[in-house]
Design a protein around this motif. Structure first.
Motif, PDB file in Angstrom:
ATOM      1  N   LYS A 109       0.823  -1.208   0.000  1.00  0.00           N
ATOM      2  CA  LYS A 109       0.000   0.000   0.000  1.00  0.00           C
ATOM      3  C   LYS A 109       0.863   1.266   0.000  1.00  0.00           C
ATOM      4  O   LYS A 109       0.499   2.276  -0.609  1.00  0.00           O
ATOM      5  CB  LYS A 109      -0.952  -0.025   1.197  1.00  0.00           C
ATOM      6  CG  LYS A 109      -2.026  -1.104   1.058  1.00  0.00           C
ATOM      7  CD  LYS A 109      -2.933  -1.156   2.267  1.00  0.00           C
ATOM      8  CE  LYS A 109      -4.026  -2.207   2.066  1.00  0.00           C
ATOM      9  NZ  LYS A 109      -4.923  -2.336   3.241  1.00  0.00           N
ATOM     10  N   GLN A 110       2.011   1.213   0.689  1.00  0.00           N
ATOM     11  CA  GLN A 110       2.933   2.351   0.663  1.00  0.00           C
ATOM     12  C   GLN A 110       3.449   2.589  -0.756  1.00  0.00           C
ATOM     13  O   GLN A 110       3.483   3.722  -1.238  1.00  0.00           O
ATOM     14  CB  GLN A 110       4.117   2.084   1.589  1.00  0.00           C
ATOM     15  CG  GLN A 110       3.809   2.146   3.064  1.00  0.00           C
ATOM     16  CD  GLN A 110       4.991   1.711   3.903  1.00  0.00           C
ATOM     17  OE1 GLN A 110       6.141   1.962   3.559  1.00  0.00           O
ATOM     18  NE2 GLN A 110       4.733   1.044   5.017  1.00  0.00           N
ATOM     19  N   GLU A 111       3.867   1.512  -1.406  1.00  0.00           N
ATOM     20  CA  GLU A 111       4.405   1.615  -2.756  1.00  0.00           C
ATOM     21  C   GLU A 111       3.360   2.188  -3.714  1.00  0.00           C
ATOM     22  O   GLU A 111       3.658   3.053  -4.547  1.00  0.00           O
ATOM     23  CB  GLU A 111       4.857   0.232  -3.220  1.00  0.00           C
ATOM     24  CG  GLU A 111       5.812   0.248  -4.387  1.00  0.00           C
ATOM     25  CD  GLU A 111       6.524  -1.080  -4.559  1.00  0.00           C
ATOM     26  OE1 GLU A 111       7.634  -1.070  -5.112  1.00  0.00           O
ATOM     27  OE2 GLU A 111       5.959  -2.122  -4.147  1.00  0.00           O
ATOM     28  N   ARG A 112       2.127   1.719  -3.564  1.00  0.00           N
ATOM     29  CA  ARG A 112       1.037   2.196  -4.419  1.00  0.00           C
ATOM     30  C   ARG A 112       0.757   3.681  -4.173  1.00  0.00           C
ATOM     31  O   ARG A 112       0.548   4.454  -5.105  1.00  0.00           O
ATOM     32  CB  ARG A 112      -0.217   1.356  -4.151  1.00  0.00           C
ATOM     33  CG  ARG A 112      -1.373   1.628  -5.095  1.00  0.00           C
ATOM     34  CD  ARG A 112      -2.544   0.739  -4.742  1.00  0.00           C
ATOM     35  NE  ARG A 112      -2.161  -0.679  -4.793  1.00  0.00           N
ATOM     36  CZ  ARG A 112      -2.629  -1.610  -3.969  1.00  0.00           C
ATOM     37  NH1 ARG A 112      -3.492  -1.279  -3.013  1.00  0.00           N
ATOM     38  NH2 ARG A 112      -2.244  -2.862  -4.102  1.00  0.00           N
ATOM     39  N   ALA A 113       0.771   4.073  -2.890  1.00  0.00           N
ATOM     40  CA  ALA A 113       0.493   5.469  -2.541  1.00  0.00           C
ATOM     41  C   ALA A 113       1.594   6.391  -3.056  1.00  0.00           C
ATOM     42  O   ALA A 113       1.316   7.508  -3.504  1.00  0.00           O
ATOM     43  CB  ALA A 113       0.344   5.614  -1.028  1.00  0.00           C
ATOM     44  N   LEU A 114       2.840   5.947  -3.008  1.00  0.00           N
ATOM     45  CA  LEU A 114       3.932   6.778  -3.503  1.00  0.00           C
ATOM     46  C   LEU A 114       3.881   6.908  -5.021  1.00  0.00           C
ATOM     47  O   LEU A 114       4.293   7.931  -5.579  1.00  0.00           O
ATOM     48  CB  LEU A 114       5.281   6.187  -3.075  1.00  0.00           C
ATOM     49  CG  LEU A 114       5.649   6.401  -1.605  1.00  0.00           C
ATOM     50  CD1 LEU A 114       6.928   5.647  -1.260  1.00  0.00           C
ATOM     51  CD2 LEU A 114       5.814   7.886  -1.286  1.00  0.00           C
ATOM     52  N   ALA A 115       3.358   5.882  -5.677  1.00  0.00           N
ATOM     53  CA  ALA A 115       3.273   5.917  -7.143  1.00  0.00           C
ATOM     54  C   ALA A 115       2.071   6.724  -7.625  1.00  0.00           C
ATOM     55  O   ALA A 115       2.170   7.495  -8.592  1.00  0.00           O
ATOM     56  CB  ALA A 115       3.197   4.495  -7.689  1.00  0.00           C
ATOM     57  N   ASP A 116       0.943   6.562  -6.944  1.00  0.00           N
ATOM     58  CA  ASP A 116      -0.311   7.140  -7.434  1.00  0.00           C
ATOM     59  C   ASP A 116      -0.899   8.218  -6.534  1.00  0.00           C
ATOM     60  O   ASP A 116      -1.846   8.901  -6.926  1.00  0.00           O
ATOM     61  CB  ASP A 116      -1.358   6.032  -7.622  1.00  0.00           C
ATOM     62  CG  ASP A 116      -0.882   4.943  -8.582  1.00  0.00           C
ATOM     63  OD1 ASP A 116      -0.152   5.293  -9.523  1.00  0.00           O
ATOM     64  OD2 ASP A 116      -1.220   3.764  -8.379  1.00  0.00           O
ATOM     65  N   GLY A 117      -0.381   8.348  -5.301  1.00  0.00           N
ATOM     66  CA  GLY A 117      -0.914   9.324  -4.357  1.00  0.00           C
ATOM     67  C   GLY A 117      -2.243   8.888  -3.761  1.00  0.00           C
ATOM     68  O   GLY A 117      -2.759   7.823  -4.097  1.00  0.00           O
ATOM     69  N   PRO A 118      -2.826   9.718  -2.897  1.00  0.00           N
ATOM     70  CA  PRO A 118      -2.207  10.930  -2.373  1.00  0.00           C
ATOM     71  C   PRO A 118      -1.121  10.622  -1.342  1.00  0.00           C
ATOM     72  O   PRO A 118      -1.092   9.527  -0.778  1.00  0.00           O
ATOM     73  CB  PRO A 118      -3.381  11.668  -1.717  1.00  0.00           C
ATOM     74  CG  PRO A 118      -4.289  10.566  -1.274  1.00  0.00           C
ATOM     75  CD  PRO A 118      -4.170   9.492  -2.317  1.00  0.00           C
ATOM     76  N   PHE A 119      -0.250  11.613  -1.109  1.00  0.00           N
ATOM     77  CA  PHE A 119       0.884  11.385  -0.223  1.00  0.00           C
ATOM     78  C   PHE A 119       0.450  11.108   1.206  1.00  0.00           C
ATOM     79  O   PHE A 119       1.110  10.345   1.920  1.00  0.00           O
ATOM     80  CB  PHE A 119       1.842  12.581  -0.261  1.00  0.00           C
ATOM     81  CG  PHE A 119       3.107  12.353   0.517  1.00  0.00           C
ATOM     82  CD1 PHE A 119       4.071  11.466   0.065  1.00  0.00           C
ATOM     83  CD2 PHE A 119       3.338  13.023   1.715  1.00  0.00           C
ATOM     84  CE1 PHE A 119       5.235  11.241   0.775  1.00  0.00           C
ATOM     85  CE2 PHE A 119       4.494  12.813   2.438  1.00  0.00           C
ATOM     86  CZ  PHE A 119       5.456  11.920   1.963  1.00  0.00           C
TER      87      PHE A 119
END
Length: 217
Positions: A109-119
């Motif tokens: 989920k961290q990787e996905r959030a860093l790629a697609d946001g939001p931060f």
């Protein structure tokens, strides 16, 4: 939620997210108008925020948003790091192995959030990820104390967004390394990796706060 609680939550959230930056003077009347409440709950909320260290109230002028000093950044990082190390140190082999699925899910989920946001989604999962290491101690007082530092940790991460995004793959990789070391019970290596991980993310913030060249803890 009472008007005081709502005003407190809204103003604190704006400070943490950087919408009210350090050095900004907040006006009771302007806050009351923006929040749709009277000045009384805003005044009470600001007093609470002053007690928590977020603002400094000046009579007849307003409330000045405080920044975190280099010393405060060090102290907060020291406490969070110590609690995580103790958690890994005290946990048994089965308990350490049992948290791996949760940690792996958070890494995805961290990787996905860093790629697609939001931060701020990354921030949430990063804080929860590190909290798991504290939970390993099995001491609710540790997790309660760690949770009290959550807002400051979130603010530090949000204000380090450019550094984290620029190092996105490295940050997730460091988290994965921390997971592997924790599960293996490699306490000394875990502690050193955690220290280096925090330094890489927060050093620019510490420099800006007047702590040039110092370790964040």
């Amino acid at each position: 939620m009472s008007a005081v609680d709502r005003a407190h939550a809204e103003i604190r959230g704006a400070i943490i997210e950087g919408r009210y930056e350090p050095g900004v003077m907040l006006s009771e009347s302007e806050l009351a108008s923006a929040l749709g409440v009277s000045r009384t709950p805003v005044r009470t909320a600001l007093a609470r925020l002053q007690d928590e260290g977020w603002v400094t109230i000046y009579s007849k002028r307003g409330a000045l948003v405080r920044g975190l000093s280099a010393e405060e950044l060090h102290h907060s990082a020291d406490v969070r790091q110590t609690l995580q190390i103790i958690g890994v140190e005290r946990a048994g082999e089965e308990d350490r192995a049992a948290v791996r699925p949760r940690l792996e899910e958070m890494l995805v989920k961290q990787e996905r959030a860093l790629a697609d946001g939001p931060f701020d989604t990354f921030v949430d999962f990063a804080i929860r990820f590190h909290r798991v290491f504290v939970e390993l101690a099995g001491n609710p007082l540790f997790t309660d104390f760690y949770d009290k530092l959550r807002d400051r940790q979130a603010m530090m991460l949000l204000r380090s967004e450019s550094v984290v995004v620029e190092r996105a793959s490295e940050v997730v990789g460091e988290h994965r390394e921390l997971m592997e070391l924790a599960v293996a019970g490699e306490v000394v290596a875990f502690a050193e990796t955690l220290r280096q991980h925090r330094d890489e993310i927060f050093k620019p913030l510490v420099r800006a706060a007047g702590g040039e060249g110092e370790s964040v803890g």
